[in-house]
Write an enzyme that holds these catalytic residues in place. Structure first.
Site, PDB file in Angstrom:
ATOM      1  N   TYR B 301      -0.728 -42.839 -14.791  1.00 38.31           N
ATOM      2  CA  TYR B 301      -1.007 -43.373 -13.455  1.00 38.31           C
ATOM      3  C   TYR B 301       0.114 -42.964 -12.507  1.00 38.31           C
ATOM      4  CZ  TYR B 301      -2.927 -46.964 -10.256  1.00 38.31           C
ATOM      5  OH  TYR B 301      -3.510 -47.641  -9.214  1.00 38.31           O
ATOM      6  N   TYR B 352      -6.997 -40.442  -5.195  1.00 32.93           N
ATOM      7  CA  TYR B 352      -6.548 -41.744  -5.675  1.00 32.93           C
ATOM      8  C   TYR B 352      -7.734 -42.694  -5.688  1.00 32.93           C
ATOM      9  CZ  TYR B 352      -4.438 -46.421  -5.296  1.00 32.93           C
ATOM     10  OH  TYR B 352      -4.125 -47.748  -5.454  1.00 32.93           O
TER      11      TYR B 352
END
Lengths: 141, 400
Positions: B301, B352
């Site tokens: 991430y 994102y």
């Protein structure tokens, strides 16, 4: 000459309180920096919460934090949309001998590029919205 | 249904679907719900099932549609004609749960509560921009201890963790640059990626400083879009269209030393300059019997470049404190690295969608269909967070 560090515009800084956080802000009005300490086991906690995370007691004392503040870490924030000219030095402050308290604040009137982790700080208070005062820090000379 | 005790590999991701990715606000006038439905339908098509076979939803981020809007199982049923749902639940907190959402799906499936479970995110930043979200929140008694500092967004908060990492371990901005540049290299040949132009070291160092030590290239993109994945029993998965991506291990949670993480800053060393993922890593290695050396591709991430480095340390791809030198050595490059990271271009360069693109890429790597395919990839790690707990991780593997 570098722009000295400042805070967000103080008149725009709003806080709210609850029963467990209000003593911190009432003390700030008297220019005292305090933190909750368990009335039973003596553990500190921060920010203020309703229980001691060590022994779950709700007995709480509010001693003043010692004059041993240091920069634990920091960030130099520039170009925030509403205050693009300000240089804001956001800091996490530690206090020698009190491991469980980290205060998030600003160092004001400093040259940002000269600041480093471990620098000693002294507390000051500025007026913010609704008559409250906010603790901020300056580099100790 | 009968499952043997202790099985961790009895479910698999069988379908993935996504919308195009858009720069912040450009998905309007589609709604979050509409994009979510498009992703779900695409995932069903990919799996070779009817949307009417969906009977479970395993969300994360409080079933948020981005930040401030909600994903609704009832709306999906009404809109897509899903006749009955037997499981609908969410992991708490925020993006930390992304990789763990399929672990929640696994729990539902192994309990016999549902058969085809969707996990998804749909995000549109037309009204609220995530980058300065904390600056727009109404003050409350807890954030009154953070908000006045001017740390207005998640990246600002994590810049403080980063500064400590640099102080303790000598980590250099060159390392953050390498994360940004290597991730950009991976995005260059990907048609859906929103940033495909090469990024040079000069450009990186000339990038505007937002929250020093972080510059604009250390911040992920602010984008819109939706991604959905479908999890089901492995025996069922073997009958479907795609090669199953087995869930070999999945864990969410964390320890109090991290807690609210950078919304709290109560951590001391070594937890302060860290990702909060060490306890997740420990559980994933225990569940799977694998070690970092077994992982072929790591989809970490990447909301902010230094947090990739801290995850590399917390998962044991390198020693604590050595993450900077590790990435500067070229170790995370797709071409020639020992552990290719974010082969899809990540959140820094592709899009994102709060962690879901990492799961999607993990599935493609295990299927062998990724654009930047790691040859013979057998195990892919995907992570969610670093963020307020829970954070999460999932290991996907080939069904052999």
């Amino acid at each position: 000459m570098s722009t000295l560090t400042s805070t967000m515009p103080p008149e725009g800084i709003h806080i709210t309180t609850d029963d467990w956080t209000e003593p911190f802000w009432q003390a700030a009005k008297e220019r005292k920096l305090v933190a909750p300490k368990c009335g039973d086991c003596g553990s500190y906690r921060f920010p203020p919460t309703p229980f001691c995370p060590n022994c779950q007691s709700q007995n709480t004392e509010w001693p003043e934090l010692p004059d041993t503040a240091r920069i634990f870490s920091f960030s130099i924030v520039r170009g925030i949309p509403t205050v693009t000219e300000n240089v804001i030095l956001a800091v996490v402050v530690e206090f020698d001998g009190i491991q469980d308290v980290h205060v998030v604040s600003n160092v004001i009137d400093a040259v940002a590029e000269d600041v480093k982790i471990g620098d000693e700080l002294s507390v000051d208070f500025i007026d913010i919205a609704e008559g409250w005062k906010l603790p901020v820090f300056r580099l100790k000379k | 249904m009968v499952f043997s005790v202790g099985v961790t590999d009895e479910v698999a991701i069988v379908g993935v679907g996504a919308t195009p990715y858009y720069f912040r606000g450009e998905s309007y006038p589609q709604t979050i719900q509409e994009m979510a439905c498009k992703a779900i339908l695409a995932a069903c098509e990919d799996a070779g099932i009817s949307v009417k076979d969906i009977d479970g939803f395993a969300y994360y981020s409080e079933a948020g549609g981005g930040y401030g809007q909600k994903l609704s199982t009832a709306d999906f049923m009404e809109t897509l004609g899903i006749p009955e749902v037997t499981f609908s639940a969410t992991l708490t907190s925020g993006g930390g749960g992304s990789a763990g959402s399929v672990g929640l799906a696994r729990a539902a499936i192994l309990a016999g509560d549902a058969t085809h479970v969707v996990s998804l995110m749909s995000l549109q930043q037309a009204k609220v921009r995530l980058g300065t979200i904390f600056g727009h929140m109404a003050p409350d008694p807890q954030n009154s201890f953070l908000q006045p500092s001017g740390l207005v967004g998640p990246g600002h908060l994590m810049s403080v963790l980063t500064q400590r990492h640099m102080h303790l371990y000598g980590t250099r901005r060159e390392a953050f640059a390498e994360v940004a540049i290597s991730t950009r290299e991976n995005a260059r040949n990907r048609p859906k990626a929103l940033r495909r132009e090469p990024l040079t070291l000069d450009e990186y160092f000339n990038g505007r400083m937002i929250a020093e030590p972080l510059c604009r290239y250390d911040f992920c993109l602010e984008t819109d879009g939706a991604v959905a994945v479908i999890t089901t029993r492995l025996d069922r998965a073997r009958d479907l269209k795609q090669k199953p991506a087995k869930i070999v291990a999945s864990a969410h949670g964390g320890r109090r030393e991290w807690g609210r993480g950078f919304a709290w800053y109560g951590m001391n060393d070594p937890d302060f300059a860290a990702s909060g993922h060490a306890p997740i890593a420990k559980r994933l290695w225990a569940q799977s019997g694998l070690s970092p050396q077994d992982i072929d591709v790591a989809l970490l991430y990447d909301h902010f470049s230094p947090m990739v480095i801290m995850q590399l340390e917390d998962y044991g791809f390198c020693e604590k404190g050595e993450g900077g030198a590790f990435v500067e050595s070229g170790a995370i490059r797709y071409n020639g690295g020992s552990i290719p990271v974010n082969t899809h271009g990540g959140q820094l360069s592709e899009a994102y969608i709060i962690g879901m693109t990492h799961l999607l890429e993990g599935v493609e790597q295990i299927r062998g269909t990724a654009i930047n395919q790691v040859p013979n990839a057998k195990f892919a790690l995907a992570t969610g967070g670093p963020a307020t707990l829970p954070v999460s991780g999932t290991i996907l593997g080939v069904d052999e």
